[in-house]
Design an enzyme around this catalytic site. Structure first.
Site, PDB file in Angstrom:
ATOM      1  N   GLU A 173     -36.649 103.416  -2.322  1.00 34.68           N
ATOM      2  CA  GLU A 173     -35.245 103.778  -2.211  1.00 34.68           C
ATOM      3  C   GLU A 173     -34.510 102.917  -1.183  1.00 34.68           C
ATOM      4  OE1 GLU A 173     -35.146 108.471  -3.459  1.00 34.68           O
ATOM      5  OE2 GLU A 173     -35.465 108.026  -1.341  1.00 34.68           O
TER       6      GLU A 173
ATOM      7  N   CYS B  15     -29.430 100.570   4.475  1.00 34.24           N
ATOM      8  CA  CYS B  15     -30.746 100.969   4.969  1.00 34.24           C
ATOM      9  C   CYS B  15     -31.788 100.504   3.951  1.00 34.24           C
ATOM     10  CB  CYS B  15     -30.788 102.484   5.152  1.00 34.24           C
ATOM     11  SG  CYS B  15     -32.338 103.100   5.827  1.00 34.24           S
TER      12      CYS B  15
ATOM     13  N   CYS C 187     -45.462 104.937   2.839  1.00 34.30           N
ATOM     14  CA  CYS C 187     -45.444 104.605   4.264  1.00 34.30           C
ATOM     15  C   CYS C 187     -46.848 104.609   4.830  1.00 34.30           C
ATOM     16  CB  CYS C 187     -44.568 105.596   5.038  1.00 34.30           C
ATOM     17  SG  CYS C 187     -44.306 105.125   6.770  1.00 34.30           S
TER      18      CYS C 187
ATOM     19  N   CYS D 238     -45.423 110.400  10.266  1.00 33.59           N
ATOM     20  CA  CYS D 238     -44.585 111.126  11.212  1.00 33.59           C
ATOM     21  C   CYS D 238     -44.231 112.487  10.614  1.00 33.59           C
ATOM     22  CB  CYS D 238     -43.324 110.323  11.522  1.00 33.59           C
ATOM     23  SG  CYS D 238     -43.675 108.706  12.264  1.00 33.59           S
TER      24      CYS D 238
ATOM     25  N   CYS E  76     -40.758 113.446   9.025  1.00 37.76           N
ATOM     26  CA  CYS E  76     -40.202 112.484   8.061  1.00 37.76           C
ATOM     27  C   CYS E  76     -40.762 112.737   6.661  1.00 37.76           C
ATOM     28  CB  CYS E  76     -40.535 111.065   8.524  1.00 37.76           C
ATOM     29  SG  CYS E  76     -39.914 109.778   7.419  1.00 37.76           S
TER      30      CYS E  76
ATOM     31  N   CYS F 273     -31.378 110.310   7.326  1.00 36.80           N
ATOM     32  CA  CYS F 273     -32.528 109.808   8.074  1.00 36.80           C
ATOM     33  C   CYS F 273     -33.717 110.755   7.926  1.00 36.80           C
ATOM     34  CB  CYS F 273     -32.145 109.664   9.537  1.00 36.80           C
ATOM     35  SG  CYS F 273     -33.470 109.058  10.599  1.00 36.80           S
TER      36      CYS F 273
END
Length: 412
Positions: A115, A128, A135, A139, A142, A385
Site C-alpha cells: 500500500e 507515504c 514487514c 511493533c 502497528c 499511521c
C-alpha cells in the site's frame, strides 16, 4: 493549494500485469538503462543518447509508452516496445478519505500486494511509500507489524509508487515537444513545455516495511527520486523512518542523506521492548547514540522522533520528563511528533485521551523541544499511521503470536 477531490481518476483493478520477457526500465539508473539498450543490440553511442532521452521521458514527463517519446525516431519506437516496458504497479483498489487522504492497494508483477498513501495539506502533499511487502518487524501497536515479511520491494517498485502518484495527481509537465516526431537524433533539447505547480511535495519512507532492512533498493530508488534531471525532489523533502536498525543508520546518512525519523515510542527498556521488540537487539542508548552521530543532523535538519500515544503505557508526565532528559543528554537536534494511536481490529492498545496528549506535548514544549500533535488522517479508510496492511492476509490471533515469535527469533 488545490486539495484532491473524492473521485480518484485511476481506474482500479483493470491494469494488466505487463512485461513478459521484456525489461522494465523503471528503477534502473541512467547507466542501467544504457546498459540494457547495449545488451539489446544498440552500439554504445546510440545507447548513451537513447538512454538519456528515455530517462527524461520516464522521470520528467511521466510517459509510459515508447510511441509517445516524440524525439525518438518512429522507426526506433517499435524496437523499444518489443524489448522494454515502462512499468507501473497495478492498482487493486483506490480509496479517498473524507479528509482527502488517498490510499492505494497495489499489486506487483508477481501479484504481491502493498500500500501507499497520499496526504494533502494546505501547504504540502506527502506521499507515504512502502519498502517491503509485509514487514520485518513486529511493533505491537502497528497493523503492518502483524504481517509476515513476504519480500523486499525492488527499486523499481519503490520508485513506481511515486510515478503512479504523479499519474493520479496529474502532476507531469503539460504541453508537447515543439519539434517534429522524427527530430534530429542529436537534438536532445528540441521542443519546449512547462511544468505546473506540484501537490506532491514530500516523500516519507513510512509505509509498509522497515526501509533499512531493504537498504540497497531504497537507496537506489531515492537516488532516482532526487536526481535533478528527473523527479528532482530535494533530499530535504524526503524523510526515511526507521524503528532503530542501528548498524545501517550511519550508512543511510552518508549514502542517501535524507532526513531521519526514528520510531521511538517509549523511554525505558521495559516498555520499548514490548511495543518495539527490535529494542531487545538495539537498545535505547545505542539508538540515541547513533542518532547523535547521524551525518548532517543539525538544528536546521532536526531528527524527528515519532512517539505514538498509548493510554497508560507511555503517556505519563514522568515519561515526558524522561524523554526530554534523554534528548538533552545526547544533545540531539530533535523534534518529537506525538501520534495519537490509530486503532485497528484486534489492536491491544487504546489511544491516550486528548487531554493527556496535550499535557504530554506541553511538558516537552516547556523544555524547549518542539512536540506537535499529529492530526490523524485517513482513519476512515485505514490509511493512518500504523494502519497499513494488505487485506489479502487475515491471520488468526494464534498465527499473529507465531509470526511475532518467528520475527523476534530471526532478529536475535
Amino acid at each position: 493549494m488545490q486539495i484532491p477531490g473524492h473521485i480518484d481518476p485511476i481506474t482500479t483493478g483493470t491494469v494488466p500485469l505487463r512485461g513478459g520477457n521484456r525489461v522494465d526500465l523503471v528503477g534502473l539508473t541512467r547507466e542501467g538503462i544504457r546498459g540494457a539498450l547495449e545488451e539489446a543490440g544498440l552500439d554504445a553511442k546510440a545507447a548513451k543518447l537513447r538512454g538519456k532521452q528515455i530517462w527524461h521521458w520516464i522521470y520528467h514527463r511521466g510517459v509510459t509508452e515508447f510511441d509517445a517519446m516524440t524525439d525518438i525516431a518512429k522507426t526506433m519506437r517499435p524496437w523499444l516496445t518489443e524489448r522494454f516496458i515502462v512499468g507501473r504497479p497495478t492498482v487493486v483498489t483506490a480509496q479517498v478519505s473524507n479528509d482527502g487522504t488517498r490510499k492505494w492497494l497495489l499489486a506487483a508483477a508477481d501479484g504481491q500486494e502493498y500500500e501507499m498513501v497520499f496526504i494533502p495539506d494546505a501547504d504540502r502533499g506527502t506521499l507515504c511509500v512502502s519498502s517491503q511487502v509485509g514487514c520485518t518487524l513486529n511493533c505491537r501497536f502497528c497493523h503492518t507489524g502483524t504481517m509476515r515479511l513476504v519480500r523486499n520491494l525492488s527499486a523499481g517498485e519503490i520508485v513506481g509508487q511515486v510515478l503512479l502518484a504523479r499519474d493520479a495527481l496529474g502532476e507531469w509537465p503539460k504541453g508537447t515537444m515543439a519539434s517534429a516526431p522524427d527530430a534530429d537524433d542529436e537534438d536532445d533539447d528540441a521542443g519546449h513545455y512547462t511544468a505546473d505547480g506540484r501537490m506532491l511535495t514530500n516523500i516519507v519512507m513510512m509505509g509498509m516495511g522497515e526501509p533499512l532492512y531493504n537498504f540497497d533498493e531504497v537507496k537506489g530508488a531515492l537516488k532516482i527520486v532526487m536526481d535533478g534531471d528527473g523527479l528532482a525532489l530535494s533530499k530535504r523533502r524526503i524523510t526515511l523512518s526507521t524503528s532503530g536498525v542501528v548498524p545501517m543508520m550511519a550508512r543511510a546518512g552518508e549514502e542517501i542523506g535524507v532526513n531521519l525519523a526514528v520510531s521511538l515510542h517509549a523511554v525505558n527498556k521495559e516498555v520499548r521492548d514490548e511495543i518495539v521488540p527490535l529494542n531487545r537487539k538495539y537498545g535505547i542508548e545505542e539508538l540515541l547514540a547513533a542518532c547523535a552521530a547521524y551525518p548532517g543532523a543539525n538544528n536546521a535538519r532536526r531528527i524527528t522522533f515519532e512517539y505514538v500515544m498509548l493510554k497508560d503505557k507511555n503517556d505519563s508526565d514522568a515519561d515526558a520528563r524522561e524523554l526530554v532528559r534523554l534528548l538533552k543528554q545526547y544533545k540531539l537536534p530533535a523534534k518529537v511528533n506525538l501520534i495519537p494511536f490509530n486503532p485497528w481490529p484486534g489492536a491491544p492498545y487504546e489511544c491516550s485521551s486528548p487531554e493527556r496528549v496535550r499535557a504530554f506535548s506541553n511538558r516537552i514544549f516547556e523544555a524547549g523541544i518542539s512536540a506537535p500533535i499529529r492530526t490523524p488522517r485517513g482513519r476512515d479508510i485505514m490509511a493512518a499511521c500504523g494502519q497499513l496492511k494488505s487485506a489479502a492476509t487475515k491471520p488468526t490471533r494464534a498465527e499473529l503470536d507465531r509470526i511475532a515469535e518467528e520475527k523476534q527469533a530471526a532478529l536475535g
